[in-house]
Design a protein around this motif. Structure first.
Motif, PDB file in Angstrom:
ATOM      1  N   ASN A 279      15.197  87.340  -1.468  1.00 48.04           N
ATOM      2  CA  ASN A 279      15.201  86.086  -0.700  1.00 48.04           C
ATOM      3  C   ASN A 279      16.457  85.273  -0.980  1.00 48.04           C
ATOM      4  O   ASN A 279      17.082  84.720  -0.073  1.00 48.04           O
ATOM      5  CB  ASN A 279      13.976  85.223  -1.042  1.00 48.04           C
ATOM      6  N   GLU A 287      19.002  73.099   7.332  1.00 46.35           N
ATOM      7  CA  GLU A 287      19.668  72.639   8.575  1.00 46.35           C
ATOM      8  C   GLU A 287      20.884  71.740   8.326  1.00 46.35           C
ATOM      9  O   GLU A 287      21.951  71.950   8.901  1.00 46.35           O
ATOM     10  CB  GLU A 287      18.644  71.878   9.410  1.00 46.35           C
ATOM     11  N   ASN A 331       8.602  86.813   5.219  1.00 45.81           N
ATOM     12  CA  ASN A 331       8.210  86.276   6.528  1.00 45.81           C
ATOM     13  C   ASN A 331       9.319  85.404   7.094  1.00 45.81           C
ATOM     14  O   ASN A 331      10.376  85.253   6.469  1.00 45.81           O
ATOM     15  CB  ASN A 331       6.882  85.512   6.413  1.00 45.81           C
ATOM     16  N   GLU A 332       9.054  84.832   8.255  1.00 44.42           N
ATOM     17  CA  GLU A 332      10.065  84.028   8.957  1.00 44.42           C
ATOM     18  C   GLU A 332      10.545  82.850   8.124  1.00 44.42           C
ATOM     19  O   GLU A 332      11.650  82.373   8.315  1.00 44.42           O
ATOM     20  CB  GLU A 332       9.489  83.503  10.281  1.00 44.42           C
ATOM     21  N   LYS A 333       9.693  82.368   7.222  1.00 47.08           N
ATOM     22  CA  LYS A 333      10.124  81.218   6.425  1.00 47.08           C
ATOM     23  C   LYS A 333      10.829  81.691   5.150  1.00 47.08           C
ATOM     24  O   LYS A 333      11.900  81.237   4.809  1.00 47.08           O
ATOM     25  CB  LYS A 333       8.920  80.344   6.057  1.00 47.08           C
ATOM     26  N   SER A 334      10.191  82.648   4.450  1.00 53.11           N
ATOM     27  CA  SER A 334      10.729  83.037   3.144  1.00 53.11           C
ATOM     28  C   SER A 334      12.042  83.787   3.281  1.00 53.11           C
ATOM     29  O   SER A 334      12.948  83.595   2.489  1.00 53.11           O
ATOM     30  CB  SER A 334       9.722  83.902   2.385  1.00 53.11           C
ATOM     31  N   ASN A 335      12.151  84.642   4.299  1.00 50.81           N
ATOM     32  CA  ASN A 335      13.353  85.462   4.398  1.00 50.81           C
ATOM     33  C   ASN A 335      13.528  86.065   5.796  1.00 50.81           C
ATOM     34  O   ASN A 335      13.338  87.266   5.993  1.00 50.81           O
ATOM     35  CB  ASN A 335      13.313  86.576   3.339  1.00 50.81           C
ATOM     36  N   PRO A 336      13.911  85.209   6.752  1.00 53.81           N
ATOM     37  CA  PRO A 336      14.091  85.728   8.126  1.00 53.81           C
ATOM     38  C   PRO A 336      15.138  86.830   8.201  1.00 53.81           C
ATOM     39  O   PRO A 336      15.013  87.750   9.015  1.00 53.81           O
ATOM     40  CB  PRO A 336      14.542  84.498   8.925  1.00 53.81           C
ATOM     41  N   LYS A 364       0.945  87.752   4.004  1.00 53.73           N
ATOM     42  CA  LYS A 364       1.890  86.633   4.179  1.00 53.73           C
ATOM     43  C   LYS A 364       3.012  86.944   5.159  1.00 53.73           C
ATOM     44  O   LYS A 364       4.017  86.247   5.195  1.00 53.73           O
ATOM     45  CB  LYS A 364       2.475  86.178   2.841  1.00 53.73           C
ATOM     46  N   ASP A 366       2.326  86.907   8.411  1.00 54.95           N
ATOM     47  CA  ASP A 366       1.919  85.794   9.265  1.00 54.95           C
ATOM     48  C   ASP A 366       0.431  85.592   9.022  1.00 54.95           C
ATOM     49  O   ASP A 366      -0.149  86.250   8.147  1.00 54.95           O
ATOM     50  CB  ASP A 366       2.228  86.097  10.750  1.00 54.95           C
ATOM     51  N   PHE A 521      13.373  78.815  -1.560  1.00 54.37           N
ATOM     52  CA  PHE A 521      13.961  79.482  -0.380  1.00 54.37           C
ATOM     53  C   PHE A 521      15.327  78.870  -0.035  1.00 54.37           C
ATOM     54  O   PHE A 521      16.172  78.731  -0.898  1.00 54.37           O
ATOM     55  CB  PHE A 521      12.977  79.462   0.797  1.00 54.37           C
TER      56      PHE A 521
END
Ligand code: OXD
Ligand code: MN
Length: 613
Positions: A279, A287, A331-336, A364, A366, A521
């Motif tokens: 990760n 952002e 996942n999309e949050k932890s490691n897109p 996890k 989704d 993250f």
């Protein structure tokens, strides 16, 4: 499958076959050919196949594995070029208890490794390998750790009876004829022998002979035990080579960070298995950082070979060619980035199958576990069986080409690697270790690395959650006496004119309810920014008993899910916690007897004095 370059001298059934391995279109390297003959005579394969690295040959192997059920083809539209493999239920993780370092003298393996006399181990293994490939094909995989032809690359030959190994090695390393061409007649390669045998866990051995530059693995089919280029060569054997040749083979990710002014910095980070190394290696900036122009790239996620450059700095390369990442939790949050890395040309091991659309799933990923799932053991799980058993094994994996990663660094392809601005050590600690601190100098940095500790995860067999000391995250991977390894680190100081600054991080401090305090993250870049600014000498810090701690306001928490009060809490010195730790460190150090560098004794005792004082 084309089988060339060998001849059975005696074809009669039930008789011991003698093989003559002739010079062939692949190689005339006599040292290699003689070794292959020796292995073939012992293991008695029905067939010998040289892996050339050509796509046509690899595709034939995939088809063969599909026909036997060794691989399952996944949805070609959603996951092109992807396959699922299920390993045996008793064979799902590295087996540290059955991993050996066989040096002539026991003391050279040290107290943290299993040891056996090399001759005794050879006798034992010979019995196990005898006839182990009867009726099977033996594959010869020439592979390179590092870029073929680079002065820093190390070559290996893995002999295996597993197509799964061939296909994974093709992703994780650079394989094929180009390696043999560059090797020529030289004997400078690591010999790796793997046989699945009958997967008997009681006779499973992962054995390293650093003095012979060879590895022998038997009775396993699980990645970390059988992809011999990875932990076995690139860490255990390579750490020994590094000690002889003056460089370091480390269990470290390599991360590139570019600030808004366009300055590039590279950081190597050592974390124990499954502590979020992948990760961090593939971090996506928050952002606000993205808007300001920060960019992060990935050079490597697991292993760094570190040498002194002509400019007196430390330079790191990633010897691998792919990622062997832990699937659950990705996942999309932890490691897109990791998630998109797995979308093509990937082999999944022990994840769950979504039987409706022939895709994969893991815990996890989704919140929608498939209604018609087949779990990692091959059992149908349609939800009618209430179960707290996970669908995917906690140590299930993806093997993906590094070039799939959207953030792969251009420097990944550079043979000389990248110069290091900082080295970070980290562990998973609910208490004691603060979010980040900096060591005072090189020696103190080596001490900080040597006292790393972490809560055990599922990547190796053993009890999950228990704290264990894991110096430099190398406990399971150091191929020689760890006391000598620390001394080697200390000695590097003399060779490195411009050493990187050394830090320790802990993303995992938890509150009373066990919730992580630091958001982690992408937000870890906030800590990395501080690290870079410290390394550049741009920001002050507080000298404490354990090293330099940030002033909390120097860590940017704008638009971050943590307030200053909480941040202050995880930037403290927990004196009682550290004093308890010191007891444990003394006990751990005690195991090394006279191989423990005096410098480390001096470091721990002066820290104890500072904490008591
Ligand atoms: C790994 C590990 O597989 O460290 O990378 O266990
Ligand atoms: Mn690892």
């Amino acid at each position: 499958m084309q089988a060339t370059g060998y001849m059975e001298l005696n074809k009669e059934e039930n008789k011991v076959k003698k093989y003559e391995i002739k010079e062939n279109e692949h190689t005339s390297n006599r040292i290699l050919l003689d070794w292959i003959k020796e292995v073939a005579d012992l293991t008695q394969p029905k067939n010998i196949v040289w892996i050339t690295g050509e796509e046509e040959q690899l595709e034939e192997l995939r088809q063969e594995a599909l026909s036997t059920g060794e691989l399952i083809k996944l949805n070609e539209e959603k996951l092109p070029g992807c396959y699922l493999h299920r390993s045996h239920k008793n064979d799902v993780a590295r087996v540290e208890g059955r991993t050996f370092i066989c040096t002539t003298k026991k003391g050279d393996a040290g107290p943290t490794n299993n040891w056996m006399d090399p001759d005794k181990m050879h006798d034992k293994l010979e019995k196990l390998y005898k006839d182990s490939m009867k009726g099977k094909t033996m594959y010869i995989i020439p592979f390179s750790m590092g870029i073929v032809g680079s002065p820093f690359a190390k070559y290996g030959i893995e002999i295996t009876d597993s197509i799964y190994v061939v296909l994974n090695m093709n992703i994780m390393t650079r394989i094929g004829s180009k390696v043999l061409d560059d090797l020529g007649e030289s004997g400078d390669f690591t010999k790796g022998l793997h046989a699945q045998a009958d997967l008997n866990p009681d006779e499973r051995y992962i054995v390293h002979f650093p003095e012979e530059n060879s590895i022998m693995s038997i009775n396993s089919g699980y990645g970390g035990n059988v992809l011999l280029g990875k932990k076995c060569l690139s860490l255990r054997i390579a750490s020994y080579m590094g000690s002889q040749e003056g460089w370091l083979a480390e269990h470290m990710l390599i991360l590139g960070v570019e600030d808004p002014e366009g300055n590039k910095h590279y950081i190597a980070g050592a974390f124990p298995s499954a502590c979020g190394k992948t990760n961090l290696a593939m971090l996506i900036p928050p952002e606000g950082y993205q808007k300001d122009g920060w960019k992060v790239s990935c050079v490597g996620d697991d292993i760094a070979w570190i040498r002194v450059g002509e400019d007196g700095r430390l330079w790191a390369t990633n010897p691998e060619n792919g990622f062997f990442g832990v699937a659950p939790g990705t996942n999309e949050k932890s490691n897109p980035n990791a998630l998109s890395t797995t979308k093509k040309d990937t082999i999944f091991t022990n994840v769950a199958l979504n039987a409706d659309d022939n895709t994969v799933w893991w815990e996890k990923l989704d919140k929608n576990p498939p209604k018609n799932a087949v779990d990692w053991t091959g059992k149908k799980r349609d939800g009618s069986i209430p179960s707290d058993e996970p669908l995917a094994h906690p140590n299930s994996r993806f093997t993906s080409p590094a070039v799939n990663c959207p953030s792969i660094s251009r420097a990944f392809h550079s043979p000389e690697g990248v110069p290091l601005t900082a080295i970070i050590f980290g562990g998973r600690r609910a208490k004691t270790a603060p979010l980040v601190y900096q060591s005072k100098d090189w020696e103190h940095g080596v001490f900080v690395g040597s006292i790393m500790a972490s809560e055990q995860t599922a990547a190796a067999d053993g009890k999950v959650g228990v704290i264990r000391r894991d110096p430099m995250a190398m406990l399971p991977f150091c191929g020689y006496n760890m006391g000598d390894y620390w001394q080697h680190w200390l000695n590097m100081k003399e060779k490195v004119e411009n050493p990187p600054a050394i830090f320790n991080v802990n993303w995992f401090r938890a509150d009373e309810d066990g919730n992580f305090i630091w958001p982690g993250f992408g937000d870890n870049l906030r800590v990395i920014e501080w690290i870079i600014r410290r390394a550049r000498g741009e920001v002050d810090a507080k000298l404490t008993e354990i090293g330099y701690l940030p002033f909390p306001t120097d860590i940017n928490i704008d638009a971050c899910d943590i307030d200053l009060e909480k941040l202050e809490k995880i930037l403290d010195v927990d004196k009682d916690g550290w004093l308890e730790d010191i007891e444990d460190i003394r006990e751990f150090y005690g195991k090394f007897g006279d191989r423990l560098p005096n410098e480390l004794v001096r470091q721990v005792e002066s820290m104890a004095k500072r904490l008591k004082g």
